[in-house]
Design an enzyme around this catalytic site. Structure first.
Site, PDB file in Angstrom:
ATOM      1  CE  LYS A 188      -3.573  -2.528  -0.290  1.00 31.88           C
ATOM      2  NZ  LYS A 188      -4.489  -3.122   0.667  1.00 31.88           N
TER       3      LYS A 188
HETATM    4  C1  LIG Z   1      -5.476  -4.292   1.126  1.00 31.98           C
HETATM    5  C2  LIG Z   1      -6.943  -4.123   1.116  1.00 31.98           C
HETATM    6  C3  LIG Z   1      -7.736  -4.362   2.257  1.00 31.98           C
HETATM    7  C4  LIG Z   1      -7.238  -5.070   3.484  1.00 31.98           C
HETATM    8  O1  LIG Z   1      -6.139  -4.542   4.066  1.00 31.98           O
HETATM    9  P1  LIG Z   1      -5.181  -5.494   4.944  1.00 31.98           P
HETATM   10  O2  LIG Z   1      -4.290  -4.494   5.624  1.00 31.98           O
HETATM   11  O3  LIG Z   1      -4.447  -6.381   4.010  1.00 31.98           O
HETATM   12  O4  LIG Z   1      -6.022  -6.235   5.900  1.00 31.98           O
HETATM   13  C5  LIG Z   1      -9.073  -4.023   2.211  1.00 31.98           C
HETATM   14  N1  LIG Z   1      -9.625  -3.509   1.104  1.00 31.98           N
HETATM   15  C6  LIG Z   1      -8.915  -3.305  -0.013  1.00 31.98           C
HETATM   16  C7  LIG Z   1      -9.597  -2.706  -1.208  1.00 31.98           C
HETATM   17  C8  LIG Z   1      -7.553  -3.630  -0.060  1.00 31.98           C
HETATM   18  O5  LIG Z   1      -6.867  -3.459  -1.197  1.00 31.98           O
END
Ligand SMILES: *Cc1c(COP(=O)(O)O)cnc(C)c1O
Length: 392
Positions: A188
């Site tokens: 991210k």
């Molecule tokens: C990455 C992601 C999540 C979940 O995040 P985590 O930190 O991996 O639990 C939720 N929604 C979307 C759209 C994502 O890309």
């Protein structure tokens, strides 16, 4: 240029973690306090200031942020939650943790975000909440979503896993709805390895999320050892080791944001020359984080499909991905909720022709040029083949 084939490899993602993060983690390791403490409190405070919101509550993942947000609003069994089908499974699973039913909504092809008219059609007396997902960082139609929510008494919880920093009509994503969930997963725009954050302006909701984050415990003021368990909570806290990484990343958040923006501008300038390609469009009232650069193919103009297009890029050393396989096409959602292929046609159409290209702040100029070259070459090659068939 083609001499680069087989030599240069551009990964789909590479996190920008360096000396600052290493130093920050080392400091925590030496401090003797490893779990949630002062660093986490500072990370929360700095994050809230960055977004322009009263409260930020650090948690162990984006999924935990969604789960606690839904839980804090009292979503529970038999409740229905509107969720775009084009998202990661975590968005819907967070609702399922509470016994709620995810109701999948088709997308608006322009943004690939939840279609508000389609969401409106799927409202029933049991609908309690709507979770817009800002795909790739492009903000959803927040004004229309809030109007719909107001008309039907729905809670709005934003999945902002891709949207740091994004903005809608001058306001940062995270400072618009009642509750917003961010993710700090490894790929991210800000990472702590694993981690997440809930933001809210509401003091009561913030207090509830804080309590649910750590076993439903309230501290009593009488003695340092004294506490009371007042409800069933979870083990979703973020450690100081992770928060130290988060603080170092937050310092570079704006610089990382402008690098991604520059890459996107170079991609769009290069790719918009091809009739076979459709570059992402961002409405003038919105700012995207450019977490993803989603390229769409005009398949009638190409001899190959999206799957083969990605293989051709891989053969030229370029890693690409797809965001996302619509949830209703997965066996679990079909078996559990009776969805079938064809149910949400816009999402399926866009899924079949979209791919995500590498876009990360540490990309070198050579890597950016290589992606532009590879996409251009694959496009031209298979556009010519399509032309041959048409004229034969
Ligand atoms: C990455 C992601 C999540 C979940 O995040 P985590 O930190 O991996 O639990 C939720 N929604 C979307 C759209 C994502 O890309």
């Amino acid at each position: 240029m083609s001499s680069l084939v087989g030599t240069l490899k551009v990964p789909f993602h590479r996190p920008l973690t360096g000396d600052e993060e290493i130093q920050a983690v080392t400091e925590v390791l030496r401090s003797g306090w490893l779990t949630t403490g002062k660093k986490t409190a500072k990370f929360e405070q700095r994050f809230a200031e960055y977004i322009g919101v009263r409260h930020a509550i650090a948690v162990s993942s984006g999924t935990a942020a969604l789960h606690l947000s839904l839980s804090a609003t009292g979503i529970g069994p038999v409740d229905e939650v509107l969720i775009p089908t084009t998202t990661f499974t975590a968005t819907a699973q967070a609702a399922m943790y509470l016994g709620a039913r995810p109701v999948l909504v088709d997308i608006d092809p322009a943004t690939m975000n939840l279609s508000v008219p389609d969401a409106a059609r799927r409202i029933t007396p049991r609908t309690r909440a709507i979770i817009p997902v800002h795909l790739g960082g492009i903000p959803s139609e927040m004004a229309e979503i809030h109007d719909l929510a107001e008309d039907h008494g729905l809670r709005v919880i934003e999945d902002a896993a891709h949207a740091l920093p994004s903005a809608y009509r001058g306001k940062c994503i995270g400072a618009i709805s009642e509750l917003t969930a961010f993710s700090f997963y490894a790929n991210k725009t800000l990472t702590t390895g694993e981690g997440g954050m809930v933001t809210t302006d509401n003091d009561d909701l913030a207090a509830r999320v804080r309590k649910l984050r750590l076993h439903g415990i309230t501290r009593r003021l009488g003695a340092s050892w004294d506490y009371e368990v007042t409800e069933m909570g979870f083990k979703y806290n973020l450690t100081d080791l992770q928060s130290a990484i988060g603080l170092a990343q937050l310092d570079k958040c704006d610089a990382m944001d402008s690098s991604r923006k520059q890459i996107a501008q170079r991609y769009s300038a290069a790719f918009s020359q091809f009739a076979q390609l459709e570059v992402p469009a961002v409405a003038p009232d919105r700012k995207t984080s450019w977490h993803l650069y989603v390229l769409r193919l005009n398949l009638e103009e190409l001899r190959i499909d999206r799957h083969r297009f990605i293989q051709e890029l891989e053969a030229r050393g370029v890693g690409a991905s797809v965001h996302f396989i619509p949830l209703h096409l997965h066996s679990f959602y079909q078996a559990e909720f009776g969805y079938r292929e064809g149910d949400l046609p816009a999402s399926e159409r866009e899924f079949r022709r979209s791919l995500s290209l590498p876009i990360f702040p540490g990309m070198t100029n050579q890597e950016i040029e290589h992606v532009i070259w590879a996409v251009g070459e694959v496009t031209q090659l298979w556009a010519r083949e399509a032309q041959k068939i048409r004229s034969a």
